[in-house]
Each structure stands twice: as C-alpha cells, then as structure tokens.
Design an enzyme around this catalytic site. Sequence first.
Site, PDB file in Angstrom:
ATOM      1  N   CYS A   1       0.837  -1.213   0.000  1.00 13.73           N
ATOM      2  CA  CYS A   1       0.000   0.000   0.000  1.00 13.73           C
ATOM      3  C   CYS A   1       0.865   1.254   0.000  1.00 13.73           C
TER       4      CYS A   1
ATOM      5  N   ASP B   1      11.663   3.165   5.599  1.00 13.39           N
ATOM      6  CA  ASP B   1      11.274   1.746   5.572  1.00 13.39           C
ATOM      7  C   ASP B   1      12.535   0.948   5.906  1.00 13.39           C
TER       8      ASP B   1
ATOM      9  N   LEU C   1      12.813  -2.175   5.042  1.00 15.28           N
ATOM     10  CA  LEU C   1      12.790  -3.239   4.022  1.00 15.28           C
ATOM     11  C   LEU C   1      12.560  -4.624   4.633  1.00 15.28           C
TER      12      LEU C   1
ATOM     13  N   ARG D   1       9.849  -6.254   4.910  1.00 17.80           N
ATOM     14  CA  ARG D   1       8.922  -7.073   4.115  1.00 17.80           C
ATOM     15  C   ARG D   1       9.700  -7.856   3.047  1.00 17.80           C
TER      16      ARG D   1
ATOM     17  N   ARG E   1       1.983  -6.999   8.620  1.00 16.28           N
ATOM     18  CA  ARG E   1       0.551  -6.917   8.366  1.00 16.28           C
ATOM     19  C   ARG E   1      -0.177  -8.225   8.053  1.00 16.28           C
TER      20      ARG E   1
ATOM     21  N   ASN F   1       7.309  -5.331  16.891  1.00 11.89           N
ATOM     22  CA  ASN F   1       7.466  -4.431  15.748  1.00 11.89           C
ATOM     23  C   ASN F   1       6.314  -3.418  15.677  1.00 11.89           C
TER      24      ASN F   1
ATOM     25  N   THR G   1      -7.131  -1.441  10.671  1.00  8.29           N
ATOM     26  CA  THR G   1      -7.839  -2.511   9.961  1.00  8.29           C
ATOM     27  C   THR G   1      -9.301  -2.605  10.381  1.00  8.29           C
TER      28      THR G   1
ATOM     29  N   SER H   1      -6.600 -12.339  15.351  1.00  5.59           N
ATOM     30  CA  SER H   1      -5.235 -12.892  15.203  1.00  5.59           C
ATOM     31  C   SER H   1      -4.309 -11.979  16.002  1.00  5.59           C
TER      32      SER H   1
ATOM     33  N   TYR I   1      -1.813 -10.418  14.822  1.00  2.09           N
ATOM     34  CA  TYR I   1      -1.658  -9.195  14.011  1.00  2.09           C
ATOM     35  C   TYR I   1      -2.809  -8.222  14.279  1.00  2.09           C
ATOM     36  N   HIS I   2      -4.067  -8.719  14.172  1.00  3.71           N
ATOM     37  CA  HIS I   2      -5.208  -7.820  14.374  1.00  3.71           C
ATOM     38  C   HIS I   2      -5.188  -7.239  15.797  1.00  3.71           C
TER      39      HIS I   2
ATOM     40  N   LYS J   1      -3.293  -4.073  16.132  1.00  4.95           N
ATOM     41  CA  LYS J   1      -4.001  -2.890  15.625  1.00  4.95           C
ATOM     42  C   LYS J   1      -4.979  -2.358  16.673  1.00  4.95           C
TER      43      LYS J   1
ATOM     44  N   THR K   1      -8.962 -21.650  -3.198  1.00  9.07           N
ATOM     45  CA  THR K   1      -8.786 -22.177  -1.838  1.00  9.07           C
ATOM     46  C   THR K   1      -9.741 -21.500  -0.838  1.00  9.07           C
TER      47      THR K   1
HETATM   48  P1  NAD Z   1       3.486  -4.455   3.493  1.00  8.57           P
HETATM   49  O1  NAD Z   1       4.066  -5.479   4.379  1.00  8.57           O
HETATM   50  O2  NAD Z   1       3.539  -4.682   2.017  1.00  8.57           O
HETATM   51  O3  NAD Z   1       4.161  -3.039   3.790  1.00  8.57           O
HETATM   52  C1  NAD Z   1       4.596  -2.625   5.052  1.00  8.57           C
HETATM   53  C2  NAD Z   1       5.926  -1.907   4.887  1.00  8.57           C
HETATM   54  O4  NAD Z   1       6.370  -1.472   6.169  1.00  8.57           O
HETATM   55  C3  NAD Z   1       7.002  -2.822   4.313  1.00  8.57           C
HETATM   56  O5  NAD Z   1       7.664  -2.190   3.244  1.00  8.57           O
HETATM   57  C4  NAD Z   1       7.945  -3.087   5.502  1.00  8.57           C
HETATM   58  O6  NAD Z   1       9.288  -3.273   5.085  1.00  8.57           O
HETATM   59  C5  NAD Z   1       7.740  -1.814   6.329  1.00  8.57           C
HETATM   60  N1  NAD Z   1       7.970  -1.993   7.772  1.00  8.57           N
HETATM   61  C6  NAD Z   1       7.448  -2.940   8.594  1.00  8.57           C
HETATM   62  N2  NAD Z   1       7.935  -2.766   9.829  1.00  8.57           N
HETATM   63  C7  NAD Z   1       8.753  -1.692   9.796  1.00  8.57           C
HETATM   64  C8  NAD Z   1       9.550  -1.032  10.768  1.00  8.57           C
HETATM   65  N3  NAD Z   1       9.619  -1.449  12.031  1.00  8.57           N
HETATM   66  N4  NAD Z   1      10.270   0.057  10.385  1.00  8.57           N
HETATM   67  C9  NAD Z   1      10.234   0.491   9.109  1.00  8.57           C
HETATM   68  N5  NAD Z   1       9.511  -0.100   8.145  1.00  8.57           N
HETATM   69  C10 NAD Z   1       8.779  -1.187   8.495  1.00  8.57           C
HETATM   70  O7  NAD Z   1       1.979  -4.224   3.965  1.00  8.57           O
HETATM   71  P2  NAD Z   1       0.807  -3.431   3.234  1.00  8.57           P
HETATM   72  O8  NAD Z   1      -0.112  -4.417   2.660  1.00  8.57           O
HETATM   73  O9  NAD Z   1       1.377  -2.358   2.412  1.00  8.57           O
HETATM   74  O10 NAD Z   1       0.087  -2.790   4.495  1.00  8.57           O
HETATM   75  C11 NAD Z   1       0.464  -1.506   4.961  1.00  8.57           C
HETATM   76  C12 NAD Z   1      -0.380  -1.150   6.174  1.00  8.57           C
HETATM   77  O11 NAD Z   1      -1.755  -1.181   5.825  1.00  8.57           O
HETATM   78  C13 NAD Z   1      -0.186  -2.126   7.318  1.00  8.57           C
HETATM   79  O12 NAD Z   1      -0.087  -1.428   8.540  1.00  8.57           O
HETATM   80  C14 NAD Z   1      -1.437  -2.981   7.284  1.00  8.57           C
HETATM   81  O13 NAD Z   1      -1.778  -3.415   8.566  1.00  8.57           O
HETATM   82  C15 NAD Z   1      -2.474  -2.028   6.709  1.00  8.57           C
HETATM   83  N6  NAD Z   1      -3.519  -2.739   5.957  1.00  8.57           N
HETATM   84  C16 NAD Z   1      -3.204  -3.506   4.860  1.00  8.57           C
HETATM   85  C17 NAD Z   1      -4.235  -4.175   4.184  1.00  8.57           C
HETATM   86  C18 NAD Z   1      -3.969  -5.055   2.999  1.00  8.57           C
HETATM   87  O14 NAD Z   1      -4.918  -5.726   2.511  1.00  8.57           O
HETATM   88  N7  NAD Z   1      -2.757  -5.098   2.458  1.00  8.57           N
HETATM   89  C19 NAD Z   1      -5.562  -4.039   4.622  1.00  8.57           C
HETATM   90  C20 NAD Z   1      -5.824  -3.258   5.750  1.00  8.57           C
HETATM   91  C21 NAD Z   1      -4.796  -2.608   6.407  1.00  8.57           C
HETATM   92  N1  USQ Z   2      -9.415 -16.946   3.113  1.00  5.25           N
HETATM   93  C1  USQ Z   2      -9.855 -18.008   2.320  1.00  5.25           C
HETATM   94  N2  USQ Z   2      -8.972 -18.529   1.436  1.00  5.25           N
HETATM   95  C2  USQ Z   2      -7.702 -18.029   1.259  1.00  5.25           C
HETATM   96  C3  USQ Z   2      -7.281 -16.948   2.061  1.00  5.25           C
HETATM   97  C4  USQ Z   2      -8.171 -16.435   2.978  1.00  5.25           C
HETATM   98  O1  USQ Z   2     -10.988 -18.469   2.420  1.00  5.25           O
HETATM   99  O2  USQ Z   2      -6.976 -18.567   0.414  1.00  5.25           O
HETATM  100  C5  USQ Z   2     -10.349 -16.358   4.094  1.00  5.25           C
HETATM  101  C6  USQ Z   2      -9.794 -16.270   5.511  1.00  5.25           C
HETATM  102  O3  USQ Z   2     -10.041 -17.459   6.247  1.00  5.25           O
HETATM  103  C7  USQ Z   2     -10.552 -15.052   6.047  1.00  5.25           C
HETATM  104  C8  USQ Z   2     -10.744 -14.173   4.834  1.00  5.25           C
HETATM  105  O4  USQ Z   2     -10.563 -15.019   3.693  1.00  5.25           O
HETATM  106  O5  USQ Z   2     -11.808 -15.435   6.483  1.00  5.25           O
HETATM  107  C9  USQ Z   2      -9.795 -12.982   4.725  1.00  5.25           C
HETATM  108  O6  USQ Z   2      -8.446 -13.421   4.761  1.00  5.25           O
HETATM  109  P1  USQ Z   2      -7.279 -12.494   4.163  1.00  5.25           P
HETATM  110  O7  USQ Z   2      -5.997 -13.235   4.305  1.00  5.25           O
HETATM  111  O8  USQ Z   2      -7.655 -12.012   2.828  1.00  5.25           O
HETATM  112  O9  USQ Z   2      -7.350 -11.203   5.118  1.00  5.25           O
HETATM  113  P2  USQ Z   2      -6.859 -10.948   6.618  1.00  5.25           P
HETATM  114  O10 USQ Z   2      -6.120 -12.074   7.189  1.00  5.25           O
HETATM  115  O11 USQ Z   2      -8.047 -10.468   7.377  1.00  5.25           O
HETATM  116  O12 USQ Z   2      -5.841  -9.750   6.465  1.00  5.25           O
HETATM  117  C10 USQ Z   2      -5.848  -8.806   5.401  1.00  5.25           C
HETATM  118  C11 USQ Z   2      -4.533  -8.036   5.444  1.00  5.25           C
HETATM  119  C12 USQ Z   2      -4.459  -7.258   6.760  1.00  5.25           C
HETATM  120  C13 USQ Z   2      -5.670  -6.377   6.902  1.00  5.25           C
HETATM  121  C14 USQ Z   2      -6.958  -7.173   6.777  1.00  5.25           C
HETATM  122  C15 USQ Z   2      -8.164  -6.278   6.677  1.00  5.25           C
HETATM  123  O13 USQ Z   2      -3.435  -8.943   5.337  1.00  5.25           O
HETATM  124  O14 USQ Z   2      -3.269  -6.471   6.769  1.00  5.25           O
HETATM  125  O15 USQ Z   2      -5.675  -5.724   8.134  1.00  5.25           O
HETATM  126  O16 USQ Z   2      -6.931  -7.917   5.524  1.00  5.25           O
HETATM  127  S1  USQ Z   2      -9.584  -7.005   7.414  1.00  5.25           S
HETATM  128  O17 USQ Z   2      -9.759  -8.355   6.854  1.00  5.25           O
HETATM  129  O18 USQ Z   2     -10.689  -6.146   7.080  1.00  5.25           O
HETATM  130  O19 USQ Z   2      -9.351  -7.116   8.830  1.00  5.25           O
END
Ligand code: NAD
Ligand code: USQ
Length: 397
Positions: free
Chosen positions: A12, A31, A33, A35, A101, A119, A145, A188, A190-191, A194, A262
């Site tokens: 993102c 960052d 890096l 990830r 994340r 972290n 989230t 989880s 992770y959640h 947040k 899946t």
């Molecule tokens: P991502 O892992 O691709 O990006 C996170 C970035 O932060 C990475 O580049 C990583 O290297 C950097 N990072 C992590 N820890 C760090 C630290 N201690 N210091 C400096 N850099 C650090 O994840 P994303 O999908 O881009 O998500 C970004 C944010 O958005 C996250 O906080 C995530 O929880 C939130 N979010 C993502 C989604 C999604 O579907 N991807 C949905 C809802 C919320």
């Molecule tokens: N799921 C499947 N099949 C798959 C993968 C996932 O059925 O192959 C199901 C999971 O069991 C779950 C749902 O799909 O019920 C969502 O899983 P996901 O991996 O797409 O999403 P989640 O683990 O919730 O996490 C992702 C991001 C996270 C963000 C979150 C937003 O990785 O950073 O915070 O989406 S939310 O879901 O609204 O909390």
Amino acid sequence: MKVFVLGGDGFCGWPCSVNLAEHGHDVLIMDNLSRRKIDIDLEVESLTPIASIGERLKAWEELGSKPIRFINLDVSKEYQRLLDLLIEERPDAIVHFAEQRAAPYSMKSSSTKRYTVDNNVNGTHNLLAAIVESGLDPHVVHLGTMGVYGYGSHRGATIPEGYLKVEVPQPDGTRFEEEILHPASPGSVYHMTKTLDQLLFLYYNKNDLIRITDLHQGIVWGTNTESTLKDPRLTNRFDYDGDYGTVLNRFLMQAAINYPLTVHGTGGQTRAFIHIQDSVKCVQLALENPPEKGERVKIFNQMTESHQIGELAKKVAALTGAEINYLPNPRNEAVENDLIVDNRCFIELGLNPTTLDDGLLTEVVDVARRWSDRCDKKRIPCISAWTSTQAKAIKST
Ligand code: NAD
Ligand code: USQ
C-alpha cells in the site's frame, strides 16, 4: 506538504508515496525493508517482479516526477534517529504503514507472534513519543484494519466509524449517553496489535493533543495504480503465498494458473474490500482533511464493499472457469458472519468507489497470468494454523 511515509516500500505504501509525489507533496519514505527480508526467509517472491527501492526511485525521477527521498530506518528500534529526522525535517504529516501486516504470518510461531507485537506496538509508540519529544504537530495518518471490530455476529447492526454510542445507566435511574471506542475483537495476533494501536492513539490524542486519523481499512485487492503503471520499474508487489497473499488477489491468481480456489471452510465469512487505487485516494483525502488540534482521533472505515468469501469464489469461478476447493479452515474464526459497514466519511469527502467489476477482476487475472511462471505452487496453501486442532486437520488433508 512535507510527508513522511513510514513503510513506503510496501504494497500500500509504495503506490501511496508515488501518488502523493504526483500531487506535489514532498515525500520522504522511511522503511527498513523488512517485508523484502521476510520474503527471503519464507523463500517466496512477489508474483510481479519488483525493483529495488533505489531503482524504483530512480525510475520515478527519470519520468520527470517530483523526486521522492528514502531512508532505511526501523521505526520500532531506532528511536533517536526517528526523533532527529523529525526535528531536522519538520514534516507536516506522517503516514504510518510500517507494521507486520499478515495475520497468518503472525500466527506461525511464538517467534512471529512476538516479532509482530514488538514491531507493530513499539513502532507506533516510538512514533507518538518522538512527536511529543520533538514539540512538533504533524498530522498522523495510520493504516489500521476493519478487523479491530471483529468478525463475529454484529446482530445486523451497522459498524460505525470507530465510535459506538452507548447509554450508561446512572444510580438515579437516568441514562447517560456517550461515545466510546467500538469494542475490540481481534481475530489474530496481528489484528490484536491494531487494537493496541488504537489505545495508544486514544491516549496520546487525549494527553498530548496529537492530531491523528486512523483508517480502518478492509482487504486491499488489485496490484497497480495509475502512477505505478508508468514504468515497469515502478510495478507494485503482488503477494499470493499462504502467509501474505490476501483472499481476492489469491483467488484471481489461482484462477490464472488453473489452481482450484482455496476457500476456507464453507466460505461463509464476510469481509470488507477496497481496491488499491481507492486505498491510495483515501490516504490522500485523509491527509487533505486533518483533524483540528484538540479534536478526538478521527476514525474512517476505509472500505467500499463487503462480500462473502464463498460468493467471491463463485464470482471468480464464473468469470474464469476455475474450480473451487473447500478446505479445512486453518483459522479460528466464525463459520459465517454478517458485516454492514458505515463508510460515509470518505464518501462525503468525495471518494467515488471502485467496485468489483469484471473488467478490473480480469485485469488482475491478466497480470497474474503474465507472471505465472514466477509462481511457486508449493507456497499457495495456507499452512499457518491458529490452533493445534486446526494444524492436525490441515496435516491430514
Ligand atoms: P506491506 O508489508 O507490504 O508493507 C509494510 C511496509 O512497512 C514494508 O515495506 C515493511 O518493510 C515496512 N515496515 C514494517 N515494519 C517496519 C519497521 N519497524 N520500520 C520500518 N519499516 C517497516 O503491507 P501493506 O499491505 O502495504 O500494508 C500496509 C499497512 O496497511 C499495514 O499497517 C497494514 O496493517 C495495513 N492494511 C493492509 C491491508 C492489505 O490488505 N494489504 C488491509 C488493511 C490494512
Ligand atoms: N481466506 C480463504 N482462502 C484463502 C485466504 C483467505 O478463504 O486462500 C479467508 C480467511 O479465512 C478469512 C478471509 O478469507 O476469512 C480474509 O483473509 P485475508 O488473508 O484475505 O485477510 P486478513 O487475514 O483479514 O488480512 C488482510 C490483510 C491485513 C488487513 C486485513 C483487513 O493482510 O493487513 O488488516 O486484511 S480485514 O480483513 O478487514 O481485517
């Protein structure tokens, strides 16, 4: 405005950084890096080939765009450097993406649980403490989230934007009405981080009047944005593996390589979604509409639509001819849930939602097909289990 983008190399953060630079903002990415390093540890790569951060920034400049600067910094560990940079650069705003994340990654082992908590919680707290120590007043925009509200039954109630109106019975029989943070119900480790972030924001906003917007984002799908399509070296990452791949992008990629979709359990789980282009736009809107000094933490639900996972799989199958595989669920989550979400704040600020249309879904399938030879099929299954019973069920399949 001068904006720090913490985590600006991620899925993102990268499209968000280039979008902000495109709109004339002075962007400094920080960052560590991590990830990219986790991909090396997990022996998996983004489906799309992604350039190094140095190449990305060079490509961006070669297009004649406003340059973006980069500093390799760990927000969770390098407090003094973060503070020095704040004082030196005096940013107007800070976008905070820098967290671990993935829910499945956070549930892999005690080591990944501890890493995720250390972290994420330390990173957010370091940022807030450094802002106070610097004496500056940047607007913090954090990516939270939708998962903080939990995915149990909400009994048909609409999930509000962060705050819930409650009535507290008083000793004299009257009722006192107030707004509290919506109860947290993380699914989880992770959640859970947040939900802890939310309390840190509440405290620092109350005590130190830090201006904060917390974006409760749904699952982001899609891969590129208008800006990242301008040069192949700007290509955004596409996670498809069982730890980092999110559900809709996984289904689209699985359809592209004829791998049965899946679905976990019966697919009755309902989740909120947002396209990457809208995610980028929302962050820009949040930055352009900061809270006033003294205003409580602004919370926006950053999602555009909700879908049941099984229905999504059927939609992708109908579009592509893919098969569906109903698998034992590795997660400890409700078999099905309702999800009605209020997202008025962004709509009122002018967001015009991109919804799940066939054209956009096909676009992602095309990207996945183009890079299908980079897919390691062994990395597709979700093997990170929430409980030992679930781990056994997965092993026996
Ligand atoms: P991502 O892992 O691709 O990006 C996170 C970035 O932060 C990475 O580049 C990583 O290297 C950097 N990072 C992590 N820890 C760090 C630290 N201690 N210091 C400096 N850099 C650090 O994840 P994303 O999908 O881009 O998500 C970004 C944010 O958005 C996250 O906080 C995530 O929880 C939130 N979010 C993502 C989604 C999604 O579907 N991807 C949905 C809802 C919320
Ligand atoms: N799921 C499947 N099949 C798959 C993968 C996932 O059925 O192959 C199901 C999971 O069991 C779950 C749902 O799909 O019920 C969502 O899983 P996901 O991996 O797409 O999403 P989640 O683990 O919730 O996490 C992702 C991001 C996270 C963000 C979150 C937003 O990785 O950073 O915070 O989406 S939310 O879901 O609204 O909390």
